[in-house]
Design a protein around this motif. Sequence first.
Motif, mmCIF file in Angstrom:
data_model
loop_
_atom_site.group_PDB
_atom_site.id
_atom_site.type_symbol
_atom_site.label_atom_id
_atom_site.label_comp_id
_atom_site.label_asym_id
_atom_site.label_seq_id
_atom_site.Cartn_x
_atom_site.Cartn_y
_atom_site.Cartn_z
ATOM 1 N N PHE A 92 -2.679 3.493 -6.845
ATOM 2 C CA PHE A 92 -1.743 2.853 -5.917
ATOM 3 C C PHE A 92 -0.397 3.570 -5.904
ATOM 4 O O PHE A 92 0.271 3.630 -4.862
ATOM 5 C CB PHE A 92 -1.592 1.373 -6.249
ATOM 6 C CG PHE A 92 -2.751 0.528 -5.775
ATOM 7 C CD1 PHE A 92 -3.080 0.491 -4.429
ATOM 8 C CD2 PHE A 92 -3.510 -0.201 -6.669
ATOM 9 C CE1 PHE A 92 -4.153 -0.269 -3.970
ATOM 10 C CE2 PHE A 92 -4.585 -0.971 -6.231
ATOM 11 C CZ PHE A 92 -4.904 -1.002 -4.871
ATOM 12 N N ALA A 93 0.010 4.133 -7.043
ATOM 13 C CA ALA A 93 1.246 4.930 -7.047
ATOM 14 C C ALA A 93 1.114 6.139 -6.131
ATOM 15 O O ALA A 93 2.096 6.553 -5.488
ATOM 16 C CB ALA A 93 1.574 5.371 -8.472
ATOM 17 N N SER A 94 -0.083 6.678 -6.044
ATOM 18 C CA SER A 94 -0.294 7.851 -5.174
ATOM 19 C C SER A 94 -0.258 7.491 -3.693
ATOM 20 O O SER A 94 -0.215 8.384 -2.845
ATOM 21 C CB SER A 94 -1.633 8.522 -5.508
ATOM 22 O OG SER A 94 -2.723 7.774 -4.986
ATOM 23 N N GLN A 95 -0.281 6.189 -3.387
ATOM 24 C CA GLN A 95 -0.362 5.739 -1.996
ATOM 25 C C GLN A 95 0.983 5.292 -1.426
ATOM 26 O O GLN A 95 1.036 4.696 -0.347
ATOM 27 C CB GLN A 95 -1.358 4.581 -1.893
ATOM 28 C CG GLN A 95 -2.772 4.948 -2.302
ATOM 29 C CD GLN A 95 -3.363 6.030 -1.432
ATOM 30 O OE1 GLN A 95 -3.447 5.888 -0.213
ATOM 31 N NE2 GLN A 95 -3.756 7.147 -2.051
ATOM 32 N N THR A 96 2.065 5.575 -2.111
ATOM 33 C CA THR A 96 3.365 5.109 -1.619
ATOM 34 C C THR A 96 3.787 5.796 -0.327
ATOM 35 O O THR A 96 4.685 5.321 0.361
ATOM 36 C CB THR A 96 4.462 5.321 -2.688
ATOM 37 O OG1 THR A 96 4.476 6.698 -3.074
ATOM 38 C CG2 THR A 96 4.227 4.444 -3.898
ATOM 39 N N ASP A 97 3.150 6.905 0.027
ATOM 40 C CA ASP A 97 3.459 7.589 1.290
ATOM 41 C C ASP A 97 2.545 7.139 2.426
ATOM 42 O O ASP A 97 2.495 7.779 3.477
ATOM 43 C CB ASP A 97 3.318 9.107 1.114
ATOM 44 C CG ASP A 97 4.384 9.664 0.180
ATOM 45 O OD1 ASP A 97 5.554 9.294 0.344
ATOM 46 O OD2 ASP A 97 4.029 10.450 -0.717
ATOM 47 N N ALA A 98 1.831 6.011 2.225
ATOM 48 C CA ALA A 98 0.892 5.546 3.251
ATOM 49 C C ALA A 98 1.604 5.158 4.539
ATOM 50 O O ALA A 98 1.039 5.270 5.635
ATOM 51 C CB ALA A 98 0.090 4.359 2.732
ATOM 52 N N ALA A 99 2.830 4.696 4.444
ATOM 53 C CA ALA A 99 3.583 4.287 5.639
ATOM 54 C C ALA A 99 4.170 5.522 6.326
ATOM 55 O O ALA A 99 5.375 5.761 6.324
ATOM 56 C CB ALA A 99 4.684 3.307 5.256
#
Length: 491
Positions: free
Chosen positions: A124-131
Amino acid sequence: MTITHETPAFATRSHGHFIGGQWTPAASGRTLPVINPATGGEMGSIAAGDSADMDAAVAAARSAFEGEWSTWTPHQRRQLMLRVHDVLLENFDELALIETLDMGAPLARTQGLREWTSQVLQFFASQTDAATLSSPPNNLPGDFVTLRSLEPVGVVGGIIPWNGPLIGLWWIFGPALATGCTAVLKPAEDASLSVLRIVELMSQAGVPDGVVNVVTGTGAEAGSALAEHRDVDRIAFTGSVGTAQTIVRASAGNLKRLQMELGGKSPDIVFADADLDKAVPGAAMGVYTNSGQVCVAGTRILVERKVHDEFVERIAEFTKSVRVGNGLEPDTQLGPLISARQLERVQHYIEVGSSEAELVAGGKRIEGEGFGGYYVEPTVFAGAHNELTIAQEEIFGPVATIIPFDDREEAISLANATPYGLAGGLWTQNLGTAHKVSKAIDAGTVWVNCYGVLDPSIGFGGTKMSGYGWKGGREHVESYLYPKAVYMNLD
């Protein structure tokens, strides 16, 4: 009995809610006892929340969402999540022990969640750029620039069950932190302690006040208040179909977004060409893991008739060898059920099953010295067919029902003859069978020559009456976001 672990002080305290970064007693002053299912004895207490407490928690979450938290960059949120990761792993032995004391799972199981916790937090930390923001081409006359972004939905409400809170809370907090949402979590009243300790550690790691909040209490009071709350933008729920239907109706007030992971009566199919040395223990533990208190448990074991009798003999022998005991004992494989209420439920189904099919292993409550809690033997019924009560209703205990079949088409038909569609499995050495049957099973997750493995970067979910929405993977993160289009006229 060999138990040398000292009970953490946190497990024996009287706990309030965690709201806005502060420990807060219930507005009513009421509490609920914390019961150790291994002994049946009381350890401490938790606050009994209601609508007043939920109002306070949602207000704290809304204030945080609209405040400084909204200015955090993806990189800042990623750094924060990695700090949370490090703090939790530093304290994981305590967390595992609290989980075992609170819900009964063997310490070997809860300690084994260390690596999974590390994986899920790092994912989930790797997904902080999803937005992400993009500028797609458009078909408008004139000079327009179009922008498309993904924005956090806002305040997310989470309701999780008691069968694995150390895992369950990350399906709420993980995507919330990654996307910039805030969260209010209602854990099950039977197992709240590990959740409360985790939010305390998260606060120590630097999670801003109000970003994660926990209100404890019953589903009828605290859970209903969260589901109905008009300032909650999304509900993520794991639990029973009946409760989910109530939440769906409650969500109509402000058209909440919903994610539902519900029950299952999952098929685990054993073909005649399967390696029974792997299939027997694999299918058995696909039922018995966590004392059968797993939503994806493969409790309908469908066995090709050619090997049916041999399989029944071998799984009965394996089942009788499984060690049941206090989760603190090092050789325990299955701990107690969560509560007296759940024990009564499982015993009822065993009684029903005994009148419907052949009991070949287990079937009794375990009592006596060292068994003061809610223990039941892992149980196998054979000579069953798919229309039986024990083959259609979710028991949520270590009870396997074995059903014979003649060919692949019948196996698929039996597998899909259930209102549920959460998971399934099959055991075969034929690649064609593996491919065709896994595709034909109506389920969100299918395991081949294994059962119950889970990668948070891939995820899982259900279909039919097992719910909708996806846990894990990019889809999970994006469900905490909504799309926004901006049209700019440059003329």
